[in-house]
Design a protein around this motif. Structure first.
Motif, PDB file in Angstrom:
ATOM      1  N   GLY A  73    -100.229 -45.001  15.812  1.00 31.67           N
ATOM      2  CA  GLY A  73    -100.176 -44.580  17.218  1.00 31.67           C
ATOM      3  C   GLY A  73    -100.500 -45.751  18.106  1.00 31.67           C
ATOM      4  N   SER A  74    -101.581 -45.627  18.852  1.00 34.69           N
ATOM      5  CA  SER A  74    -102.024 -46.728  19.697  1.00 34.69           C
ATOM      6  C   SER A  74    -102.550 -47.859  18.810  1.00 34.69           C
ATOM      7  N   ALA A  75    -103.138 -48.839  19.420  1.00 30.13           N
ATOM      8  CA  ALA A  75    -103.588 -50.025  18.688  1.00 30.13           C
ATOM      9  C   ALA A  75    -104.538 -49.707  17.545  1.00 30.13           C
ATOM     10  N   SER A  76    -105.388 -48.719  17.725  1.00 32.26           N
ATOM     11  CA  SER A  76    -106.382 -48.447  16.688  1.00 32.26           C
ATOM     12  C   SER A  76    -106.285 -47.046  16.101  1.00 32.26           C
ATOM     13  N   GLU A  77    -105.240 -46.284  16.415  1.00 33.27           N
ATOM     14  CA  GLU A  77    -105.127 -44.918  15.897  1.00 33.27           C
ATOM     15  C   GLU A  77    -103.983 -44.810  14.902  1.00 33.27           C
ATOM     16  N   ILE A  78    -104.264 -44.170  13.783  1.00 36.06           N
ATOM     17  CA  ILE A  78    -103.238 -43.913  12.780  1.00 36.06           C
ATOM     18  C   ILE A  78    -103.325 -42.453  12.355  1.00 36.06           C
ATOM     19  N   SER A  79    -102.236 -41.964  11.811  1.00 39.78           N
ATOM     20  CA  SER A  79    -102.241 -40.647  11.188  1.00 39.78           C
ATOM     21  C   SER A  79    -101.492 -40.777   9.861  1.00 39.78           C
ATOM     22  N   PHE A  80    -101.934 -39.997   8.897  1.00 40.26           N
ATOM     23  CA  PHE A  80    -101.334 -40.032   7.571  1.00 40.26           C
ATOM     24  C   PHE A  80    -101.658 -38.712   6.888  1.00 40.26           C
ATOM     25  N   THR A  81    -101.067 -38.494   5.742  1.00 38.57           N
ATOM     26  CA  THR A  81    -101.299 -37.274   4.986  1.00 38.57           C
ATOM     27  C   THR A  81    -102.003 -37.626   3.695  1.00 38.57           C
ATOM     28  N   VAL A  82    -103.064 -36.878   3.380  1.00 42.36           N
ATOM     29  CA  VAL A  82    -103.786 -37.037   2.125  1.00 42.36           C
ATOM     30  C   VAL A  82    -103.381 -35.888   1.214  1.00 42.36           C
ATOM     31  N   THR A  83    -103.057 -36.212  -0.024  1.00 43.15           N
ATOM     32  CA  THR A  83    -102.617 -35.200  -0.976  1.00 43.15           C
ATOM     33  C   THR A  83    -103.394 -35.319  -2.273  1.00 43.15           C
ATOM     34  N   ASP A  84    -103.489 -34.212  -2.971  1.00 42.01           N
ATOM     35  CA  ASP A  84    -104.019 -34.222  -4.330  1.00 42.01           C
ATOM     36  C   ASP A  84    -102.913 -33.817  -5.296  1.00 42.01           C
ATOM     37  N   THR A  85    -101.676 -34.003  -4.855  1.00 37.86           N
ATOM     38  CA  THR A  85    -100.423 -33.662  -5.534  1.00 37.86           C
ATOM     39  C   THR A  85    -100.206 -32.160  -5.634  1.00 37.86           C
ATOM     40  N   ASN A  86    -101.123 -31.372  -5.097  1.00 37.87           N
ATOM     41  CA  ASN A  86    -100.965 -29.920  -5.060  1.00 37.87           C
ATOM     42  C   ASN A  86    -100.783 -29.467  -3.614  1.00 37.87           C
ATOM     43  N   LYS A  87    -101.701 -29.859  -2.751  1.00 36.97           N
ATOM     44  CA  LYS A  87    -101.637 -29.547  -1.324  1.00 36.97           C
ATOM     45  C   LYS A  87    -101.896 -30.817  -0.535  1.00 36.97           C
ATOM     46  N   SER A  88    -101.540 -30.780   0.746  1.00 42.59           N
ATOM     47  CA  SER A  88    -101.705 -31.943   1.612  1.00 42.59           C
ATOM     48  C   SER A  88    -102.354 -31.528   2.919  1.00 42.59           C
ATOM     49  N   ILE A  89    -103.004 -32.498   3.571  1.00 39.21           N
ATOM     50  CA  ILE A  89    -103.605 -32.263   4.881  1.00 39.21           C
ATOM     51  C   ILE A  89    -103.402 -33.510   5.731  1.00 39.21           C
ATOM     52  N   LYS A  90    -103.072 -33.283   7.001  1.00 34.77           N
ATOM     53  CA  LYS A  90    -102.865 -34.389   7.929  1.00 34.77           C
ATOM     54  C   LYS A  90    -104.224 -34.922   8.371  1.00 34.77           C
ATOM     55  N   VAL A  91    -104.331 -36.254   8.440  1.00 33.81           N
ATOM     56  CA  VAL A  91    -105.562 -36.925   8.845  1.00 33.81           C
ATOM     57  C   VAL A  91    -105.253 -37.827  10.029  1.00 33.81           C
ATOM     58  N   VAL A  92    -106.116 -37.781  11.037  1.00 28.68           N
ATOM     59  CA  VAL A  92    -106.015 -38.674  12.187  1.00 28.68           C
ATOM     60  C   VAL A  92    -107.282 -39.509  12.204  1.00 28.68           C
TER      61      VAL A  92
ATOM     62  N   ALA B 290    -109.265 -32.799 -12.982  1.00 27.08           N
ATOM     63  CA  ALA B 290    -109.302 -31.334 -13.022  1.00 27.08           C
ATOM     64  C   ALA B 290    -107.917 -30.731 -12.837  1.00 27.08           C
ATOM     65  N   GLN B 291    -107.034 -31.417 -12.132  1.00 24.46           N
ATOM     66  CA  GLN B 291    -105.685 -30.918 -11.902  1.00 24.46           C
ATOM     67  C   GLN B 291    -104.686 -31.418 -12.936  1.00 24.46           C
ATOM     68  N   GLY B 292    -105.151 -32.233 -13.880  1.00 28.18           N
ATOM     69  CA  GLY B 292    -104.280 -32.726 -14.931  1.00 28.18           C
ATOM     70  C   GLY B 292    -103.410 -33.901 -14.535  1.00 28.18           C
ATOM     71  N   HIS B 293    -103.749 -34.598 -13.444  1.00 32.12           N
ATOM     72  CA  HIS B 293    -102.953 -35.737 -12.993  1.00 32.12           C
ATOM     73  C   HIS B 293    -103.589 -37.060 -13.357  1.00 32.12           C
ATOM     74  N   TRP B 294    -104.569 -37.065 -14.222  1.00 30.89           N
ATOM     75  CA  TRP B 294    -105.297 -38.273 -14.584  1.00 30.89           C
ATOM     76  C   TRP B 294    -105.070 -38.555 -16.055  1.00 30.89           C
ATOM     77  N   GLU B 295    -104.629 -39.750 -16.350  1.00 26.12           N
ATOM     78  CA  GLU B 295    -104.467 -40.168 -17.742  1.00 26.12           C
ATOM     79  C   GLU B 295    -105.305 -41.415 -17.939  1.00 26.12           C
ATOM     80  N   GLU B 296    -106.171 -41.407 -18.952  1.00 27.38           N
ATOM     81  CA  GLU B 296    -106.976 -42.591 -19.223  1.00 27.38           C
ATOM     82  C   GLU B 296    -106.047 -43.765 -19.531  1.00 27.38           C
ATOM     83  N   GLY B 297    -106.174 -44.828 -18.771  1.00 23.15           N
ATOM     84  CA  GLY B 297    -105.339 -46.006 -18.959  1.00 23.15           C
ATOM     85  C   GLY B 297    -103.957 -45.867 -18.337  1.00 23.15           C
TER      86      GLY B 297
END
Length: 151
Positions: free
Chosen positions: A67-86, A137-144
């Motif tokens: 957005g402006s010089a110091s404002e951003i927005s993005f989406t955070v996901t856990d690969t199941n659901k997402s939420i917008k962050v400002v 916990a959601q099964g999206h993590w593989e060691e290595g």
């Protein structure tokens, strides 16, 4: 009053002072505590506006908007659901899409996460423990694997 009675009164008064001190400490910490949650934990629940959260997950590809010089927005996901962050402030140098992020702030009445602190991982081998646990916990993590690289 006997000697035993005075001693009992002193112990009782000291106990009351200690109880009041503990109560004041817990009361003052209550407003500064933030609970860790992933997007799935926040999106599906009735959250109290103004309650502090520590949101962790991955920055969704293609969601970063400046957005402006110091404002951003993005989406955070856990690969199941997402939420917008400002977020308004200085963005960490290593912050980018597809990487792990932890944001601290509150969810407003529109369901947008208003972050006041933004933390990015410091190298490709690090992911915040809470984020790694949520991905496991959601099964999206593989060691290595892609998310679970070992040093």
């Amino acid at each position: 009053m006997t000697r035993k009675g005075r001693r009992l009164a002193m112990i009782g008064a000291a106990g009351m002072v200690l109880a009041v001190a503990v109560g004041l400490v817990l009361f003052s910490l209550g407003g500064t505590m933030s609970y860790f949650a992933g997007p799935s934990d926040i999106v599906g629940k009735q959250t109290t506006p103004g309650q502090r959260w520590r949101l962790g997950g991955l920055v969704e590809q293609g969601s970063l908007q400046r957005g402006s010089a110091s404002e951003i927005s993005f989406t955070v996901t856990d690969t199941n659901k997402s939420i917008k962050v400002v977020y308004s402030g200085i963005v960490p140098d290593l912050f980018r899409e597809g990487q792990g992020v932890v944001a601290e702030g509150v969810v407003d009445s529109a369901g947008v996460f208003q972050a006041d602190t933004l933390l990015a991982k410091h190298d490709e081998k690090y992911m915040p423990k809470e984020v790694a646990d949520a991905l496991k916990a959601q099964g999206h993590w593989e060691e290595g694997g892609a998310y679970g690289k070992k040093p």
